[in-house]
Scaffold this motif. Structure first.
Motif, PDB file in Angstrom:
ATOM      1  N   VAL A  56      43.781  40.306  36.595  1.00 59.49           N
ATOM      2  CA  VAL A  56      43.616  41.206  37.731  1.00 59.49           C
ATOM      3  C   VAL A  56      43.838  42.626  37.223  1.00 59.49           C
ATOM      4  N   GLY A  57      42.930  43.533  37.558  1.00 63.67           N
ATOM      5  CA  GLY A  57      43.073  44.914  37.120  1.00 63.67           C
ATOM      6  C   GLY A  57      42.058  45.815  37.789  1.00 63.67           C
ATOM      7  N   PRO A  58      41.996  47.076  37.391  1.00 64.87           N
ATOM      8  CA  PRO A  58      41.135  48.040  38.063  1.00 64.87           C
ATOM      9  C   PRO A  58      39.647  47.974  37.700  1.00 64.87           C
ATOM     10  N   ASP A  59      39.280  47.362  36.582  1.00 70.24           N
ATOM     11  CA  ASP A  59      37.889  47.367  36.131  1.00 70.24           C
ATOM     12  C   ASP A  59      37.438  45.937  35.841  1.00 70.24           C
ATOM     13  N   ILE A  60      36.332  45.501  36.462  1.00 66.92           N
ATOM     14  CA  ILE A  60      35.882  44.116  36.334  1.00 66.92           C
ATOM     15  C   ILE A  60      35.423  43.783  34.913  1.00 66.92           C
ATOM     16  N   ALA A  61      34.753  44.699  34.231  1.00 69.19           N
ATOM     17  CA  ALA A  61      34.294  44.398  32.871  1.00 69.19           C
ATOM     18  C   ALA A  61      35.476  44.220  31.923  1.00 69.19           C
ATOM     19  N   VAL A  62      36.482  45.052  32.062  1.00 69.63           N
ATOM     20  CA  VAL A  62      37.676  44.945  31.227  1.00 69.63           C
ATOM     21  C   VAL A  62      38.445  43.679  31.583  1.00 69.63           C
ATOM     22  N   ALA A  63      38.606  43.408  32.886  1.00 71.13           N
ATOM     23  CA  ALA A  63      39.317  42.200  33.314  1.00 71.13           C
ATOM     24  C   ALA A  63      38.624  40.949  32.776  1.00 71.13           C
ATOM     25  N   ALA A  65      36.698  40.692  30.054  1.00 70.42           N
ATOM     26  CA  ALA A  65      36.932  40.611  28.609  1.00 70.42           C
ATOM     27  C   ALA A  65      38.355  40.150  28.318  1.00 70.42           C
ATOM     28  N   TYR A  66      39.336  40.706  29.029  1.00 75.70           N
ATOM     29  CA  TYR A  66      40.732  40.321  28.822  1.00 75.70           C
ATOM     30  C   TYR A  66      40.971  38.857  29.185  1.00 75.70           C
ATOM     31  N   ALA A  67      40.270  38.355  30.209  1.00 69.44           N
ATOM     32  CA  ALA A  67      40.436  36.949  30.597  1.00 69.44           C
ATOM     33  C   ALA A  67      39.950  36.026  29.484  1.00 69.44           C
ATOM     34  N   THR A  68      38.836  36.370  28.863  1.00 68.57           N
ATOM     35  CA  THR A  68      38.318  35.554  27.765  1.00 68.57           C
ATOM     36  C   THR A  68      39.242  35.629  26.547  1.00 68.57           C
ATOM     37  N   ILE A  69      39.679  36.827  26.219  1.00 68.96           N
ATOM     38  CA  ILE A  69      40.605  36.995  25.098  1.00 68.96           C
ATOM     39  C   ILE A  69      41.907  36.251  25.371  1.00 68.96           C
ATOM     40  N   GLY A  70      42.440  36.405  26.589  1.00 68.46           N
ATOM     41  CA  GLY A  70      43.684  35.737  26.959  1.00 68.46           C
ATOM     42  C   GLY A  70      43.566  34.232  26.880  1.00 68.46           C
ATOM     43  N   PHE A  71      42.445  33.694  27.357  1.00 75.49           N
ATOM     44  CA  PHE A  71      42.237  32.246  27.301  1.00 75.49           C
ATOM     45  C   PHE A  71      42.248  31.767  25.854  1.00 75.49           C
ATOM     46  N   ALA A  72      41.568  32.493  24.984  1.00 74.71           N
ATOM     47  CA  ALA A  72      41.519  32.110  23.573  1.00 74.71           C
ATOM     48  C   ALA A  72      42.906  32.186  22.935  1.00 74.71           C
ATOM     49  N   MET A  73      43.747  33.118  23.396  1.00 83.18           N
ATOM     50  CA  MET A  73      45.095  33.272  22.842  1.00 83.18           C
ATOM     51  C   MET A  73      46.078  32.242  23.386  1.00 83.18           C
ATOM     52  N   GLY A  74      45.760  31.635  24.531  1.00 85.15           N
ATOM     53  CA  GLY A  74      46.699  30.720  25.175  1.00 85.15           C
ATOM     54  C   GLY A  74      47.721  31.508  25.979  1.00 85.15           C
ATOM     55  N   GLU A  75      48.848  30.895  26.265  1.00 83.61           N
ATOM     56  CA  GLU A  75      49.846  31.576  27.096  1.00 83.61           C
ATOM     57  C   GLU A  75      50.365  32.861  26.477  1.00 83.61           C
ATOM     58  N   SER A  76      50.306  32.986  25.160  1.00 80.23           N
ATOM     59  CA  SER A  76      50.732  34.247  24.539  1.00 80.23           C
ATOM     60  C   SER A  76      49.816  35.394  24.946  1.00 80.23           C
ATOM     61  N   GLY A  77      48.636  35.074  25.464  1.00 77.23           N
ATOM     62  CA  GLY A  77      47.726  36.096  25.962  1.00 77.23           C
ATOM     63  C   GLY A  77      48.289  36.854  27.153  1.00 77.23           C
ATOM     64  N   MET A  78      49.216  36.244  27.884  1.00 77.46           N
ATOM     65  CA  MET A  78      49.823  36.932  29.031  1.00 77.46           C
ATOM     66  C   MET A  78      50.571  38.181  28.576  1.00 77.46           C
ATOM     67  N   TYR A  87      46.952  45.901  34.235  1.00 76.74           N
ATOM     68  CA  TYR A  87      46.338  44.572  34.131  1.00 76.74           C
ATOM     69  C   TYR A  87      47.433  43.513  34.110  1.00 76.74           C
ATOM     70  N   ARG A  88      47.230  42.447  34.866  1.00 76.39           N
ATOM     71  CA  ARG A  88      48.178  41.338  34.949  1.00 76.39           C
ATOM     72  C   ARG A  88      47.397  40.035  34.843  1.00 76.39           C
ATOM     73  N   SER A  89      48.097  38.947  34.525  1.00 80.29           N
ATOM     74  CA  SER A  89      47.403  37.679  34.311  1.00 80.29           C
ATOM     75  C   SER A  89      48.061  36.518  35.041  1.00 80.29           C
TER      76      SER A  89
END
Length: 108
Positions: A56-63, A65-78, A87-89
């Motif tokens: 969740v954040g102010p820009d959909i394109a950034v959110a 991208a961050y969601a995909t990166i975070g998913f690939a990182m696992g919980e450490s992505g939070m 931005y929050r997850s």
């Protein structure tokens, strides 16, 4: 806004108060195992993996991208997402447990 339960069609895992915020989710429930984790990393569908990663954040394109990166990182992505201002997850684990660093999330 509802965060879909990736384990149940039409299920809801959590609710997000997202007024004037962008919300993007990444995971395997809609498109299957489509996120490459890099050489030597286990596939995202292993039993203890997260099922979805929402940002969740102010820009959909950034959110998004961050969601995909975070998913690939696992919980450490939070922690990685939290280092980016505004931005929050929200993570839904494979067992359905919801973990979030966002005060605007409520479990259902």
């Amino acid at each position: 806004m509802a965060i879909a339960d990736p384990r149940a069609a039409f299920g809801i895992a959590a609710m997000v108060d997202a007024s004037d915020r962008a919300v993007a989710t990444s995971g395997t429930s809609e498109r299957g195992d489509h996120i490459w984790l890099g050489p030597g990393r286990e596939p995202a569908h292993r039993a203890d993996a997260i099922a979805s990663f929402t940002v969740v954040g102010p820009d959909i394109a950034v959110a998004d991208a961050y969601a995909t990166i975070g998913f690939a990182m696992g919980e450490s992505g939070m922690a990685w997402v939290a280092r980016h201002e505004d931005y929050r997850s929200i993570v839904v684990r494979g067992d359905g447990t919801v973990v979030s660093d966002a005060a605007l999330v409520s479990a259902v």
